[in-house]
Enzyme design. Sequence first.
Site, PDB file in Angstrom:
ATOM      1  N   GLU A   1       0.728  -0.638  -4.858  1.00 33.11           N
ATOM      2  CA  GLU A   1      -0.324   0.353  -5.145  1.00 33.11           C
ATOM      3  C   GLU A   1       0.224   1.736  -4.860  1.00 33.11           C
ATOM      4  OE1 GLU A   1      -3.738   2.975  -3.602  1.00 33.11           O
ATOM      5  OE2 GLU A   1      -1.861   2.378  -2.649  1.00 33.11           O
TER       6      GLU A   1
ATOM      7  N   HIS B   1       0.833  -1.212   0.000  1.00 29.18           N
ATOM      8  CA  HIS B   1       0.000   0.000   0.000  1.00 29.18           C
ATOM      9  C   HIS B   1       0.862   1.255   0.000  1.00 29.18           C
ATOM     10  CE1 HIS B   1      -2.885   2.825   2.242  1.00 29.18           C
ATOM     11  NE2 HIS B   1      -3.412   2.641   1.050  1.00 29.18           N
ATOM     12  N   ARG B   2       0.639   2.117  -1.004  1.00 23.11           N
ATOM     13  CA  ARG B   2       1.451   3.334  -1.202  1.00 23.11           C
ATOM     14  C   ARG B   2       2.938   2.953  -1.216  1.00 23.11           C
ATOM     15  NH1 ARG B   2      -1.917   7.488   2.832  1.00 23.11           N
ATOM     16  NH2 ARG B   2      -3.932   6.503   2.439  1.00 23.11           N
TER      17      ARG B   2
ATOM     18  N   LYS C   1      -6.591   9.427  -8.305  1.00 23.53           N
ATOM     19  CA  LYS C   1      -7.152  10.234  -7.214  1.00 23.53           C
ATOM     20  C   LYS C   1      -7.919  11.427  -7.751  1.00 23.53           C
ATOM     21  CE  LYS C   1      -6.229   8.510  -3.132  1.00 23.53           C
ATOM     22  NZ  LYS C   1      -7.336   7.704  -2.594  1.00 23.53           N
TER      23      LYS C   1
ATOM     24  N   HIS D   1      -0.981  11.280  -2.429  1.00 26.25           N
ATOM     25  CA  HIS D   1      -2.294  10.874  -1.921  1.00 26.25           C
ATOM     26  C   HIS D   1      -3.234  12.034  -1.627  1.00 26.25           C
ATOM     27  CE1 HIS D   1      -5.277   9.572   1.084  1.00 26.25           C
ATOM     28  NE2 HIS D   1      -5.254   8.421   0.429  1.00 26.25           N
TER      29      HIS D   1
ATOM     30  N   ASP E   1       0.333  -2.033   4.437  1.00 25.87           N
ATOM     31  CA  ASP E   1       1.516  -1.181   4.619  1.00 25.87           C
ATOM     32  C   ASP E   1       2.749  -2.020   4.939  1.00 25.87           C
ATOM     33  OD1 ASP E   1      -0.157   1.069   4.375  1.00 25.87           O
ATOM     34  OD2 ASP E   1      -0.556   1.113   6.541  1.00 25.87           O
TER      35      ASP E   1
ATOM     36  N   ASP F   1      -0.932   6.252  -5.507  1.00 25.06           N
ATOM     37  CA  ASP F   1      -1.981   7.201  -5.869  1.00 25.06           C
ATOM     38  C   ASP F   1      -1.446   8.206  -6.882  1.00 25.06           C
ATOM     39  OD1 ASP F   1      -3.829   6.265  -3.659  1.00 25.06           O
ATOM     40  OD2 ASP F   1      -2.075   6.893  -2.507  1.00 25.06           O
TER      41      ASP F   1
ATOM     42  N   GLU G   1      -3.849   4.089  -8.696  1.00 15.17           N
ATOM     43  CA  GLU G   1      -5.138   4.608  -8.238  1.00 15.17           C
ATOM     44  C   GLU G   1      -5.311   6.054  -8.710  1.00 15.17           C
ATOM     45  OE1 GLU G   1      -6.025   4.488  -3.989  1.00 15.17           O
ATOM     46  OE2 GLU G   1      -7.702   5.861  -4.356  1.00 15.17           O
TER      47      GLU G   1
HETATM   48  O1  G3P Z   1      -6.394   1.418  -3.329  1.00 12.92           O
HETATM   49  C1  G3P Z   1      -6.556   1.039  -2.008  1.00 12.92           C
HETATM   50  C2  G3P Z   1      -6.380   2.204  -1.082  1.00 12.92           C
HETATM   51  O2  G3P Z   1      -5.184   2.852  -1.402  1.00 12.92           O
HETATM   52  C3  G3P Z   1      -7.528   3.178  -1.175  1.00 12.92           C
HETATM   53  O3  G3P Z   1      -7.491   4.148  -0.188  1.00 12.92           O
HETATM   54  O4  G3P Z   1      -7.019   6.395   0.684  1.00 12.92           O
HETATM   55  O5  G3P Z   1      -5.283   4.618   0.827  1.00 12.92           O
HETATM   56  O6  G3P Z   1      -5.843   5.636  -1.366  1.00 12.92           O
HETATM   57  P1  G3P Z   1      -6.346   5.247  -0.012  1.00 12.92           P
HETATM   58 MG    MG Z   2      -4.576   4.498  -2.670  1.00 15.07          MG
END
Ligand code: G3P
Ligand code: MG
Length: 238
Positions: free
Chosen positions: A39, A12-13, A108, A54, A226, A41, A106
Amino acid sequence: MSAATAFTVIGHRGARGHAPENTLLAIDTGIALGAPWVEFDVQLHPSGALLVFHDLTLDRTTNGCGFLADHGFEALRALDAGRGQMIPTLEEVLDLVDQRVGVNIELKSADGTAEAVAGVIRNYVAAGWPIEKFLVSSFHLPELWEFKQLAPEIPVGALLCGVPLDWAGCALELGAATLNLSSEFVDPRLIADAHAHGIKVYVYTVNNVAEMRMLRGMGVDGVFTDYPERALAGFAIL
Ligand code: G3P
Ligand code: MG
């Protein structure tokens, strides 16, 4: 197939638990920890650049302040996004990844983001990236719809932070490969409806191995975390 490969682990990120989120360091760390997917953003900046970032504002993750869109590209690139990292562009992240893992991009922002990202992906596919290495997702489902019209061959994931009246209907309508669901809203009926239509379910953001196991027991196909190494170690001992 082993348990580890049957369950998709998505950093994540990048690997936000170990490095400043959405930086090249975080992406590289996620890969080094063994995540088969990362992943991050993406926002379309007024300059036309696609920035990996993000928040709408700079305050939480950089030494700048105010809205990202109110600052010029060069000023943004001079900021410290943590441990001396700069805010990267989408192209810089893809160049770093270099096909080593899958990338979940992703979206945004809206209003042109789909078109800009489709253009970049088209270039990387032309340069040899397999389409299976990409997953484009968004909470902004009309923008994701726009992306799907522009690049129908690229897999997309519908992001949800809730349980819709028509269950996985939006993902089906989008022709999505995955439904990416908040851990707050995991519902067995939503999972069943997605699976009935051949759509995988990934859940964000899960950092606890017991919760990962519970979700897997419910039929969830993968998690955003994470701490990718926790998921990989947790499932290796199943
Ligand atoms: O794509 C999964 C997750 O990243 C979505 O929420 O706010 O962390 O971008 P956020
Ligand atoms: Mg995300």
